[in-house]
Design a protein around this motif. Structure first.
Motif, short mmCIF file in Angstrom:
data_model
loop_
_atom_site.label_atom_id
_atom_site.label_comp_id
_atom_site.label_asym_id
_atom_site.label_seq_id
_atom_site.Cartn_x
_atom_site.Cartn_y
_atom_site.Cartn_z
N MET A 20 0.83 -1.20 0.00
CA MET A 20 0.00 0.00 0.00
C MET A 20 0.87 1.26 0.00
O MET A 20 0.50 2.26 -0.64
N VAL A 21 1.99 1.24 0.67
CA VAL A 21 2.91 2.38 0.63
C VAL A 21 3.42 2.55 -0.79
O VAL A 21 3.43 3.66 -1.33
N GLU A 22 3.82 1.46 -1.41
CA GLU A 22 4.30 1.51 -2.79
C GLU A 22 3.22 2.05 -3.72
O GLU A 22 3.48 2.92 -4.57
N LEU A 23 2.00 1.57 -3.57
CA LEU A 23 0.90 2.03 -4.39
C LEU A 23 0.64 3.52 -4.17
O LEU A 23 0.43 4.28 -5.12
N GLU A 49 -1.71 -10.84 -5.10
CA GLU A 49 -3.09 -10.89 -5.60
C GLU A 49 -4.06 -11.24 -4.46
O GLU A 49 -5.15 -10.67 -4.37
N GLN A 50 -3.66 -12.15 -3.59
CA GLN A 50 -4.50 -12.51 -2.44
C GLN A 50 -4.67 -11.31 -1.51
O GLN A 50 -5.78 -11.04 -1.04
N LEU A 51 -3.57 -10.61 -1.24
CA LEU A 51 -3.63 -9.45 -0.36
C LEU A 51 -4.54 -8.36 -0.94
O LEU A 51 -5.37 -7.77 -0.25
N PHE A 52 -4.39 -8.12 -2.25
CA PHE A 52 -5.18 -7.06 -2.88
C PHE A 52 -6.65 -7.43 -3.01
O PHE A 52 -7.50 -6.54 -3.05
N ALA A 53 -6.96 -8.70 -3.01
CA ALA A 53 -8.37 -9.11 -3.00
C ALA A 53 -9.02 -8.62 -1.70
O ALA A 53 -10.13 -8.08 -1.71
N GLY A 54 -8.33 -8.79 -0.58
CA GLY A 54 -8.83 -8.30 0.71
C GLY A 54 -8.88 -6.79 0.78
O GLY A 54 -9.83 -6.21 1.30
N LEU A 55 -7.86 -6.14 0.24
CA LEU A 55 -7.82 -4.68 0.24
C LEU A 55 -8.96 -4.10 -0.61
O LEU A 55 -9.60 -3.12 -0.24
N ARG A 56 -9.22 -4.75 -1.75
CA ARG A 56 -10.31 -4.31 -2.63
C ARG A 56 -11.67 -4.55 -1.98
O ARG A 56 -12.54 -3.69 -1.99
N LYS A 57 -11.83 -5.72 -1.38
CA LYS A 57 -13.09 -6.07 -0.72
C LYS A 57 -13.42 -5.08 0.40
O LYS A 57 -14.60 -4.78 0.63
N ASN A 58 -12.41 -4.54 1.04
CA ASN A 58 -12.61 -3.61 2.15
C ASN A 58 -12.57 -2.15 1.72
O ASN A 58 -12.51 -1.25 2.56
N GLY A 59 -12.60 -1.91 0.41
CA GLY A 59 -12.71 -0.54 -0.10
C GLY A 59 -11.47 0.31 0.01
O GLY A 59 -11.57 1.54 0.00
N LEU A 60 -10.30 -0.31 0.10
CA LEU A 60 -9.07 0.47 0.20
C LEU A 60 -8.41 0.71 -1.15
O LEU A 60 -7.67 1.68 -1.31
N VAL A 61 -8.66 -0.19 -2.11
CA VAL A 61 -8.10 -0.02 -3.46
C VAL A 61 -9.20 -0.27 -4.49
O VAL A 61 -10.20 -0.92 -4.21
N LYS A 62 -8.98 0.29 -5.68
CA LYS A 62 -9.85 0.06 -6.83
C LYS A 62 -9.02 -0.62 -7.90
O LYS A 62 -7.84 -0.28 -8.07
N SER A 63 -9.61 -1.55 -8.61
CA SER A 63 -8.88 -2.23 -9.68
C SER A 63 -9.41 -1.77 -11.03
O SER A 63 -10.59 -1.45 -11.18
N GLY A 70 -4.54 -1.82 -13.50
CA GLY A 70 -3.79 -2.03 -12.26
C GLY A 70 -4.64 -1.57 -11.09
O GLY A 70 -5.87 -1.69 -11.12
N TYR A 71 -4.00 -1.00 -10.10
CA TYR A 71 -4.69 -0.59 -8.87
C TYR A 71 -4.38 0.86 -8.53
O TYR A 71 -3.29 1.36 -8.77
N LEU A 72 -5.38 1.51 -7.94
CA LEU A 72 -5.26 2.84 -7.35
C LEU A 72 -5.86 2.79 -5.96
O LEU A 72 -6.70 1.93 -5.67
N LEU A 73 -5.45 3.72 -5.11
CA LEU A 73 -6.10 3.84 -3.81
C LEU A 73 -7.56 4.22 -4.04
O LEU A 73 -7.86 5.04 -4.90
N ALA A 74 -8.45 3.67 -3.26
CA ALA A 74 -9.88 3.95 -3.40
C ALA A 74 -10.27 5.25 -2.70
O ALA A 74 -11.34 5.79 -2.95
N LYS A 75 -9.41 5.73 -1.83
CA LYS A 75 -9.65 7.00 -1.13
C LYS A 75 -8.30 7.63 -0.82
O LYS A 75 -7.26 6.99 -0.96
#
Length: 151
Positions: A20-23, A49-63, A70-75
């Motif tokens: 998440m810091v890198e992103l 990919e497993q980690l980002f599935a959880g991050l996406r599910k919890n609204g922290l990233v958008k794919s 790729g991915y961006l922060l959701a907020k």
């Protein structure tokens, strides 16, 4: 303490925070492919990919799919707290232990680890992803207050 949330620091949580810091540092306007985060953090792509599935599910990233995806922060990074990242990485689930014939010393040390987990969780609810990326931990008000209280 009356908080029912506890923090358990594991490799999974450390990798989620690192990713998440890198992103946050790289993906302000354009989505960042996971393969780039995996390479820069020396993390397996499938694990990421497993980690980002959880991050996406919890609204922290958008794919974003497709070329340039790729991915961006959701907020904003200042609205994402380290405890949120660790929760999303499923780091706050207490370890399962056998309940049969636990010795008194195990009960006492388990209480200690539980208290430490609560202190860490409360602390990380006050530290944002932006605090980490902007290197504001040294003089962070929540950290200073915690250390003043404990000193």
């Amino acid at each position: 303490m009356k908080n029912d949330k506890k923090l358990k620091l594991t490799t999974r949580g450390r990798y989620a925070v690192m990713a998440m810091v890198e992103l946050s540092l790289r993906g302000e306007k354009q989505p960042v492919p996971l393969v780039e985060i995996a390479q820069s953090g020396n993390i397996s792509l499938s694990y990421l990919e497993q980690l980002f599935a959880g991050l996406r599910k919890n609204g922290l990233v958008k794919s974003y799919r497709g070329p340039g995806g790729g991915y961006l922060l959701a907020k904003p990074a200042n609205d994402i707290h380290i405890a949120d990242i660790l929760d999303s990485a499923e780091d706050c689930v207490p370890a399962k232990r056998s309940t049969k014939d636990t010795a008194q010393t195990n009960k006492q040390t388990n209480m200690l680890w539980s208290q430490i987990g609560e202190i860490l969780y409360i602390s990380m609810k006050h530290v944002s992803l932006e605090d980490v990326t902007k290197e504001r931990l040294q003089d962070h008000p929540a950290m200073n207050k915690l250390f003043e209280t404990l000193a």
